[in-house]
Write an enzyme that holds these catalytic residues in place. Structure first.
Site, PDB file in Angstrom:
ATOM      1  N   GLY A  17      11.651 -24.139   8.344  1.00 19.84           N
ATOM      2  CA  GLY A  17      10.694 -25.125   7.819  1.00 19.84           C
ATOM      3  C   GLY A  17       9.539 -25.107   7.619  1.00 19.84           C
ATOM      4  N   ASP A  46      12.685 -17.010   1.068  1.00 22.58           N
ATOM      5  CA  ASP A  46      12.430 -16.233   2.475  1.00 22.58           C
ATOM      6  C   ASP A  46      14.090 -15.749   2.896  1.00 22.58           C
ATOM      7  OD1 ASP A  46      11.843 -15.248   4.814  1.00 22.58           O
ATOM      8  OD2 ASP A  46      10.956 -17.223   5.651  1.00 22.58           O
ATOM      9  N   ALA A  99      15.098 -23.168   6.483  1.00 22.71           N
ATOM     10  CA  ALA A  99      15.115 -23.345   7.676  1.00 22.71           C
ATOM     11  C   ALA A  99      14.380 -22.274   8.515  1.00 22.71           C
ATOM     12  CB  ALA A  99      16.325 -23.570   8.223  1.00 22.71           C
ATOM     13  N   ASP A 132      24.843 -23.691   0.229  1.00 25.57           N
ATOM     14  CA  ASP A 132      24.629 -22.331   0.069  1.00 25.57           C
ATOM     15  C   ASP A 132      23.771 -22.006  -1.261  1.00 25.57           C
ATOM     16  OD1 ASP A 132      25.490 -19.692  -0.503  1.00 25.57           O
ATOM     17  OD2 ASP A 132      27.255 -19.746   0.156  1.00 25.57           O
ATOM     18  N   CYS A 184      11.307 -11.094   6.838  1.00 22.83           N
ATOM     19  CA  CYS A 184      10.565 -10.862   7.961  1.00 22.83           C
ATOM     20  C   CYS A 184      11.215  -9.509   8.822  1.00 22.83           C
ATOM     21  CB  CYS A 184      10.744 -12.070   9.185  1.00 22.83           C
ATOM     22  SG  CYS A 184      12.423 -12.659   9.388  1.00 22.83           S
TER      23      CYS A 184
END
Length: 418
Positions: A244, A302, A242, A287, A355
Site C-alpha cells: 500500500g 504494480d 498491497a 482478483d 520490482c
C-alpha cells in the site's frame, strides 16, 4: 543459544520448505518463543545467512570431506548459522563455535554432528575469511540468476551483486515538505525526495509516526506513482496495491484512490496505515483479472513479479525463485495489462511497474503491450535522467547510489491506449 536454534530453523523453513522468510517468522515456534534482543538477533542472523548463502556454503565446502546428508537439515542449517556468525557478523570465534556446538548438543536432531561442527567451525574461524573474500562476484547468488544479470547488465552486474551484500538503509516517504522532515527523522534527503535514515531506530519511536506524517517505502518504490503526473481530484486505480505505499502516495497527492488487491490479509496493513496517516482510499479485496468498475482517469499497475529487484531487503527471494517463474509471471503480467484496457478512460495514462530485474517482466511485457493496442508515453524529466532508458522507461537497480546505500531494482513504463 536458543536464538541460534531459531535462526537455523528459519533458514530451514526457507531453504528446505520453500517458505518466504517473512512467512517463516510467523510459523517457526522456536522464533516466536523469543523476546526482545534475542528475537531481533535470530532474525538478523537468518537474514545474514541468506544474504551470504552461496559464499558461506563455498567456504564450508572447503572444510567438509563431504556435504552433510539431506537427512540432516537441522545440522546443515545450524552449521551454516555458526559459519555466518564467524564470516559475516564477526562474532568472536570462542563464542560462535562454543555456542553453536552447545546448541547442537541440545537438539537430538543435531547431537551426532556436534563434534564435526566443532572441528569445521574452528577451521572456518582460522582460515575462512580470506576464502570468502576471494570468491568471484555473484558467488552469493544462484548461478542461473547471476548468469542472467551478466547478460542483461554487463559491467553493472558485479556492482549489483556487491550492493546486495550490504544491509540496506530504511527509506521514508512523507506526506509533504520532505526537506523539513529530514532532520527530525534523523535522516538525509535522497536525490528523489525520499528520506533515508542514517542510523537504525525503532520506527514507532521516530518523530511524526503517531501523527501519521510518513510511511516506510523504498526510494525506488516511490517513483512509479510519480509517473502519473498531477492526480489531484482524479479517480486513480491502484491495482495489486498491497502493501500500500503507492496508495498512500496517491492519496496524499489528492487522488480519489481505489486500491485493489487479491489478498485481504495483505490489505490489512494498508488499512492500518491509512488510519494512522489520516488518508482515505477505497479498498477492495478482489482478483485484479476479474475486477470491474467505471473507467478511471489513471491506473497504477504494480504487477506481481519475481521481485528480484528487492534482494537487498529480501535475500530469500533469490533462493525461492526458479527460472520457470519468469515465464509464468510474464503471462500473468500481460493478462493484467489487457484487463486494464477496460478500466481506463481513452487517452488516460497507465503506469506499469515491477520490482524485478528480469527484462522479460519489464521491457518484454511492454513490447508485447505495444503490439496489442498500447503506446508508450516516454518519460522526460519526472525522475533523474540516470533512471530513464533509451526507450523512455524507468529502470533502477541496486548498484545506483552506492555512496548512500543503494536502491531497489524497479522497472516502470507509462502507457496510453491507442
Amino acid at each position: 543459544m536458543n536464538a541460534r536454534v531459531a535462526a537455523a530453523e528459519l533458514l530451514m523453513t526457507v531453504m528446505d520448505r520453500g517458505r518466504a522468510l517473512e512467512d517463516a517468522l510467523d510459523v517457526v515456534p522456536s522464533f516466536n518463543a523469543l523476546q526482545g534482543r534475542d528475537r531481533a538477533f535470530a532474525r538478523a542472523l537468518a537474514t545474514a545467512g541468506l544474504r551470504r548463502l552461496g559464499g558461506v556454503n563455498a567456504v564450508l565446502s572447503r572444510f567438509l570431506d563431504r556435504p552433510l546428508p539431506d537427512t540432516a537439515p537441522h545440522a546443515r542449517a545450524l552449521l551454516h548459522i555458526g559459519a555466518t556468525q564467524l564470516l559475516v557478523l564477526g562474532t568472536p570465534a570462542h563464542a560462535a563455535v562454543g555456542e553453536t556446538v552447545e546448541a547442537a548438543n541440545s537438539l537430538h536432531e543435531t547431537r551426532g554432528f556436534a563434534k564435526l561442527m566443532n572441528a569445521v567451525l574452528r577451521k572456518v574461524a582460522k582460515d575462512g575469511a580470506p576464502i570468502l573474500a576471494a570468491l568471484p562476484p555473484g558467488a552469493d547468488l544462484p548461478p542461473w540468476l547471476y548468469t542472467r544479470w551478466r547478460a542483461t547488465y554487463g559491467e553493472a552486474a558485479p556492482r549489483i551483486a556487491q550492493a546486495l551484500l550490504q544491509e540496506p538503509p530504511l527509506d521514508i516517504s512523507v506526506k509533504s515538505d520532505p526537506e523539513s522532515w529530514a532532520q527530525p527523522l534523523l535522516g538525509a534527503l535522497t536525490p528523489t525526495g525520499s528520506i533515508r535514515l542514517t542510523a537504525p531506530a525503532p520506527i514507532d519511536s521516530l518523530s511524526g509516526f503517531n501523527d501519521g506524517a510518513w510511511w516506510v517505502q523504498d526510494a525506488a518504490a516511490a517513483l512509479p506513482a510519480r509517473l502519473l503526473g498531477d492526480v489531484r481530484g482524479k479517480r486513480v486505480l491502484d491495482l495489486c496495491a498491497a502493501p500500500g505505499g503507492k496508495t498512500l502516495q496517491l492519496a496524499a497527492a489528492g487522488a480519489h484512490v481505489t486500491a485493489v488487491d487479491k489478498s485481504d490479509a495483505r490489505l490489512e496493513r494498508l488499512r492500518e496505515n491509512l488510519a494512522r496517516t489520516k488518508l482515505s482510499a477505497e479498498i477492495i479485496a478482489a482478483d485484479a483479472l476479474e475486477f470491474r468498475a467505471e473507467p478511471f482517469d489513471a491506473i497504477l499497475l504494480d504487477a506481481p513479479c519475481t521481485s528480484t529487484g528487492t534482494l537487498r531487503r529480501h535475500p530469500d527471494v533469490a533462493w525461492l525463485r526458479r527460472p520457470s517463474d519468469i515465464r509464468s509471471l510474464t503471462e500473468l503480467q500481460s493478462k493484467l495489462l489487457a484487463a486494464c484496457a477496460k478500466l481506463l478512460k481513452p487517452g488516460a495514462p497507465l503506469v506499469y511497474a515491477v520490482c524485478s530485474l528480469e527484462p522479460e517482466e519489464g521491457e518484454g511485457v511492454v513490447a508485447e503491450a505495444l503490439r496489442t493496442g498500447w503506446r508508450r508515453d516516454p518519460l522526460r524529466t519526472e525522475i533523474p535522467s540516470d533512471f530513464i532508458t533509451a526507450a523512455g522507461d524507468m529502470r533502477t537497480h541496486p548498484a545506483y547510489w552506492p555512496e548512500i546505500g543503494g536502491l531497489d531494482g524497479f522497472y516502470a513504463a507509462r502507457l496510453l491506449r491507442t
